[in-house]
Design an enzyme around this catalytic site. Sequence first.
Site, PDB file in Angstrom:
ATOM      1  N   HIS A 274      -1.465  83.899  71.197  1.00  0.00           N
ATOM      2  CA  HIS A 274      -0.108  83.394  71.430  1.00  0.00           C
ATOM      3  C   HIS A 274       0.805  83.689  70.246  1.00  0.00           C
ATOM      4  CE1 HIS A 274       2.925  80.418  72.959  1.00  0.00           C
ATOM      5  NE2 HIS A 274       3.168  80.316  71.656  1.00  0.00           N
ATOM      6  N   HIS A 278       4.506  86.058  69.267  1.00  0.00           N
ATOM      7  CA  HIS A 278       5.729  85.748  68.512  1.00  0.00           C
ATOM      8  C   HIS A 278       5.966  86.758  67.401  1.00  0.00           C
ATOM      9  CE1 HIS A 278       6.590  82.123  70.632  1.00  0.00           C
ATOM     10  NE2 HIS A 278       5.616  81.399  70.116  1.00  0.00           N
ATOM     11  N   HIS A 284       8.926  81.982  74.318  1.00  0.00           N
ATOM     12  CA  HIS A 284       8.047  81.259  75.228  1.00  0.00           C
ATOM     13  C   HIS A 284       8.327  81.594  76.684  1.00  0.00           C
ATOM     14  CE1 HIS A 284       7.062  78.042  72.005  1.00  0.00           C
ATOM     15  NE2 HIS A 284       6.147  78.987  72.046  1.00  0.00           N
TER      16      HIS A 284
END
Length: 363
Positions: A274, A278, A284
């Site tokens: 995850h 970024h 998101h």
Amino acid sequence: MRSCWFITSICISIFVTSISGLPHFFPNVSAIPPSLIPNAIEGAWTSFQNFTGCHPGQKVDGLAKLKRYFQYFGYINNNASTNCTDDFDDALEEAIKTYQLNFNLNVTGELDAPTMEHIVRPRCGVADVINGTSSMNSGKRPESHIHAVAHYSFFPNMPRWPPSRTDLTYAFLPANQIEDSVKVVFARAFVRWSDVIPMTFTETASFSTADIRIGFFSGDHGDGEPFDGVLGTLAHAFSPPSGLLHLDGDENWVVNGSPSTAYAAVDLESVAVHEIGHLLGLGHSSVEEAIMYPTISTGSRRVELASDDIQGIQYLYGSNPNYNGSTAATTQEGDTSGSGSHLAGRHWSQSVLLAVGLGLLMM
């Protein structure tokens, strides 16, 4: 994370002086000491469950803490300090409605049980709403909830690594004393992304010169985004090209296999994949199966890129010429060998813009 889109560098000395002990790594669930079992119900936000059923017009002791939670993730203006009272006011109601839209919940404006269940989940520290603009569902037209429509998002101004930077290096903070088994997890996490884009990631021993710098920290570690102990915020990463990835050293990180809901433990690879998203420029997603969905429950493992993740990252970087277009039907995995054997020959390696590129074309 509120500051991740404008901080581009942090002095190395901050990293070194912010360490408080070493990270907690466990090879599997059975290796976690029994003394940590009670922590499964003692997460950073567990007390928020006391607000279940609250609604506008009420005044409830401690509600100001929940308002600060919504401030942290962008749902309430960070400068609206006067709103941080125990009153269930208009600002809190609007924040809850936006949150419910983002997480595909019934929009009631009240702290109903499904909403509270989402709020107390461990999650990424990057904000969902930036400068009043949501990176998730709340800014999309109702018809955009159709499954085929993309929900990926980018940081403001869509930062990305320059086209010339196709082989990025990464390094671990030396003070963390990262073992090989943990390094394998990160190598595997990088491969998840490099499988679908024309970019490689190579570990280097030089932390000071690496493109991506990975560190585990406890509490306040100098970037304005302190960690909060067991559960709560698990990690945060900064947009390109800063290359900073910070993880909470107080978490109980499981290296191999799925964590258990009986423990306050988190799957390391799920969080690593995850946060790398970024680092590459993704915000998101509202797609719960996507890697870039903000929350992950204890006992869960989510490591395979979903279609939404792939569409978003390929909009930024294009497709890996060896990518065959296949995606996993689900992003939940029950176990992993942790061997990293599939790495051989494959060292390929939030205001947020909404449903950009392919997502907009499909609306």
